[in-house]
Scaffold this motif. Structure first.
Motif, PDB file in Angstrom:
ATOM      1  N   THR A 187     -10.038  -0.307  -5.434  1.00 45.98           N
ATOM      2  CA  THR A 187      -9.666   0.476  -4.246  1.00 45.98           C
ATOM      3  C   THR A 187      -8.151   0.508  -4.043  1.00 45.98           C
ATOM      4  O   THR A 187      -7.676   1.120  -3.090  1.00 45.98           O
ATOM      5  N   ARG A 188      -7.413  -0.164  -4.951  1.00 46.03           N
ATOM      6  CA  ARG A 188      -5.960  -0.307  -4.830  1.00 46.03           C
ATOM      7  C   ARG A 188      -5.570  -0.987  -3.528  1.00 46.03           C
ATOM      8  O   ARG A 188      -4.488  -0.780  -2.991  1.00 46.03           O
ATOM      9  N   ALA A 195       1.924  -1.785  -7.967  1.00 49.20           N
ATOM     10  CA  ALA A 195       2.729  -2.805  -8.633  1.00 49.20           C
ATOM     11  C   ALA A 195       2.174  -3.066 -10.026  1.00 49.20           C
ATOM     12  O   ALA A 195       0.986  -2.858 -10.290  1.00 49.20           O
ATOM     13  N   PRO A 196       3.014  -3.515 -10.943  1.00 50.57           N
ATOM     14  CA  PRO A 196       2.552  -3.763 -12.310  1.00 50.57           C
ATOM     15  C   PRO A 196       1.934  -5.148 -12.486  1.00 50.57           C
ATOM     16  O   PRO A 196       2.196  -6.071 -11.716  1.00 50.57           O
ATOM     17  N   ASP A 237      -2.045  -8.289  -9.640  1.00 49.99           N
ATOM     18  CA  ASP A 237      -3.129  -9.271  -9.621  1.00 49.99           C
ATOM     19  C   ASP A 237      -2.981 -10.224  -8.437  1.00 49.99           C
ATOM     20  O   ASP A 237      -3.970 -10.572  -7.779  1.00 49.99           O
ATOM     21  N   ALA A 238      -1.761 -10.657  -8.184  1.00 48.92           N
ATOM     22  CA  ALA A 238      -1.518 -11.574  -7.068  1.00 48.92           C
ATOM     23  C   ALA A 238      -1.824 -10.898  -5.729  1.00 48.92           C
ATOM     24  O   ALA A 238      -2.408 -11.513  -4.825  1.00 48.92           O
ATOM     25  N   PHE A 239      -1.434  -9.636  -5.615  1.00 46.23           N
ATOM     26  CA  PHE A 239      -1.684  -8.886  -4.378  1.00 46.23           C
ATOM     27  C   PHE A 239      -3.187  -8.715  -4.151  1.00 46.23           C
ATOM     28  O   PHE A 239      -3.707  -9.006  -3.069  1.00 46.23           O
ATOM     29  N   PHE A 240      -3.904  -8.269  -5.183  1.00 49.52           N
ATOM     30  CA  PHE A 240      -5.345  -8.060  -5.037  1.00 49.52           C
ATOM     31  C   PHE A 240      -6.069  -9.385  -4.774  1.00 49.52           C
ATOM     32  O   PHE A 240      -7.036  -9.435  -4.021  1.00 49.52           O
ATOM     33  N   GLY A 241      -5.576 -10.456  -5.397  1.00 47.85           N
ATOM     34  CA  GLY A 241      -6.174 -11.762  -5.162  1.00 47.85           C
ATOM     35  C   GLY A 241      -6.001 -12.222  -3.718  1.00 47.85           C
ATOM     36  O   GLY A 241      -6.905 -12.828  -3.135  1.00 47.85           O
ATOM     37  N   LEU A 254       0.824  -1.212   0.000  1.00 45.94           N
ATOM     38  CA  LEU A 254       0.000   0.000   0.000  1.00 45.94           C
ATOM     39  C   LEU A 254       0.857   1.261   0.000  1.00 45.94           C
ATOM     40  O   LEU A 254       0.478   2.279  -0.593  1.00 45.94           O
ATOM     41  N   ALA A 255       1.992   1.198   0.668  1.00 40.07           N
ATOM     42  CA  ALA A 255       2.831   2.385   0.809  1.00 40.07           C
ATOM     43  C   ALA A 255       3.644   2.681  -0.454  1.00 40.07           C
ATOM     44  O   ALA A 255       3.965   3.848  -0.739  1.00 40.07           O
ATOM     45  N   LEU A 256       3.950   1.634  -1.237  1.00 38.58           N
ATOM     46  CA  LEU A 256       4.749   1.814  -2.446  1.00 38.58           C
ATOM     47  C   LEU A 256       3.853   2.172  -3.639  1.00 38.58           C
ATOM     48  O   LEU A 256       2.633   1.995  -3.584  1.00 38.58           O
TER      49      LEU A 256
END
Length: 506
Positions: A324-325, A298-299, A304-308, A293-295
């Motif tokens: 919502t990022r 991501a591309p 996709d992996a993070f949101f998943g 969230l602080a950076l």
């Protein structure tokens, strides 16, 4: 007891009632006419103190106690009464000289003490089960886990709540602020202590939600204004740092501290909650979620992996998380419960039908705050009248939202003043100058309004020389009022009993 979301010196004359045999049940003050409003205006509706004798069945056997439902007067510099504070006191008979006394209040600001009174510590509780699962058939029962077993209790309603009132609206408004409120509560406590000869008793404060915040401020006011030292504080679902709750929606740290509660609530809704699973989620929230969230975003596949991952933890769709990022706190209550459902920030472990499913944002009354917990108010009014003998035609104000709207946080009423509200320094000072002072903080896992992660962060960042063996965090299943669950109320009773009976050197 509420953090509302946008989100007692002269005691009145007491009527003493003789003790009856245990099998006769509680002895209630005799019926007397309800007074007419006199020169005191609304305060004229408050009767004299009602005193009655009862017996509590505890794990150690029967405990005879005296109950007093009454008021204390607060006076201005001119000596005139400015307000009357309603309180309910429970005092064990033949008490030891070193028996603790606990002063309890709820939060809001604008909430009366009936929540803690009938939900957690008092000799009677209001169960929300069976026909009363929605609060529509309230019946009180004896509380086998009443804290009266190990501490005397005085439950206090601040001005504007319960049956506590200012002499008029202008006078009442002068109590609606952080510092004004703390000073008035400290004065009320000091009056009760002096009036009842309890100066040598260990004195504890118990507060829920904003009441936890209030407890820290009152402890400081007690010390500085009333020259009275508190032995400790117990906080239930407290607000400690306004920046985490009232600050920006896209603050990475606040979001990370809330994430474990969002995940816990999702597991509760699925019927697969395991406390052991929370440690991994808590680590991920700080070491994985917070940095993302602080950076910068991501591309591609990394995003996709993070949101998943967040979707798996919260029950939201990956698409919604992506929009919502990853800052999902603002959409969780409206959308994580599934189509047509709404969640309460007070306990997101249960989904209820959304009254406005077509709306893009939440418009529903809160299922907990405006739902079953409202029954605490009428149940307490009936109990005070029929069993404690306190008879008045004044309405018992369980939750006064006008008080909340008019509250002054730091010289103002805007969101910005709430966001800088803090008790971290108060806790540091209390721990520093009172070597025996101790703090217990209790939360429910599924409370996403005042998440337990935020309190853990505050406690973890106290100097170890102050906090070691003197502060503790306890987390239970359930939400803001986890004590509505019998098992969790019993668990906190056990933890609180240990807290009262221990010392920093144990």
């Amino acid at each position: 007891m509420r953090l509302i979301q946008i989100l007692p010196l002269v005691a009145l004359t007491a009527l003493v009632v003789p003790v009856h045999a245990q099998d006769r049940g509680p002895q209630v003050a005799e019926e007397r006419p309800v007074p007419e409003a006199g020169p005191e205006g609304i305060l004229g509706l408050l009767p004299a103190n009602a005193v009655s004798e009862h017996v509590l069945q505890t794990e150690e056997g029967p405990l005879p106690y005296t109950a007093t439902a009454g008021t204390l007067e607060l006076r201005g510099q001119d000596g005139k009464v400015t307000a009357k504070i309603f309180y309910t006191a429970y005092r064990a008979k033949d008490r030891a000289a070193d028996r603790p006394i606990t002063f309890a209040f709820n939060g809001g600001p604008g909430a009366a003490s009936a929540y803690l009174h009938l939900g957690l510590v008092g000799p009677k509780i209001l169960p929300f089960e069976g026909a009363n699962s929605d609060g529509s058939h309230p019946v009180l029962k004896d509380n086998p886990q009443s804290w009266l077993a190990f501490t005397d209790l005085v439950l206090i309603d601040p001005v504007g709540t319960g049956w506590s009132r200012g002499i008029n609206e202008e006078a009442a408004g002068r109590f609606y602020g952080v510092q004004q409120d703390a000073e008035s509560m400290a004065k009320t406590i000091a009056l009760y202590v002096q009036e009842n000869g309890l100066i040598a008793a260990p004195k504890y404060l118990l507060g829920e939600s904003y009441g936890g915040f209030r407890a820290a401020k009152v402890a400081v006011a007690l010390k500085n204004s009333q020259n009275m030292i508190a032995s400790g504080i117990i906080m239930v679902s407290p607000l400690l740092e306004g920046r985490f709750i009232f600050g920006a929606d896209d603050d990475p740290l606040s979001a990370a501290l809330q994430l474990p509660s969002l995940a816990a609530a999702y597991m509760e809704r699925q019927g697969r909650f395991e406390p052991q699973a929370m440690a991994d989620i808590e680590r991920y929230a700080i070491s994985g979620y917070l940095p993302k969230l602080a950076l910068p975003p991501a591309p591609g596949s990394e995003a996709d992996a993070f949101f998943g991952r967040i979707a798996e933890l919260t029950g939201l769709s990956s698409e919604r998380v992506a929009r919502t990022r990853g800052f999902v706190g603002g959409v969780y209550a409206k959308e994580a419960g599934g189509p047509g459902n709404i969640l309460s920030p007070y306990d997101a472990g249960h989904a209820l039908p959304d009254a406005y499913p077509e709306a893009a944002y939440g418009q529903n009354d809160d299922p907990v705050l405006e739902g079953f917990t409202r029954a605490y108010g009428s149940a307490f009014a009936s109990y005070a009248r029929s069993e404690l003998g306190f008879r008045t035609q004044m309405t018992y104000s369980l939750l006064n939202e006008d008080v909340n709207r008019r509250w002054e946080w730091n010289g103002g009423r805007g969101a910005g003043t709430r966001a800088i509200a803090s008790v971290s320094n108060d806790l540091r000072d209390l721990l520093s100058v009172i070597p025996s002072f101790r703090l217990m903080v209790a939360h429910g896992y599924s409370d996403i309004l005042t998440p337990y992660g935020m309190s853990r962060y505050v406690l973890d960042h106290l100097p170890p020389t102050l906090s070691k063996d003197r502060t503790t965090l306890k987390v239970y299943r359930g939400g803001h009022m986890f004590y509505t669950r019998d098992a969790e109320r019993a668990a906190m009773y056990g933890d609180a009993k240990v807290f009262y009976q221990s010392s920093p050197s144990d």
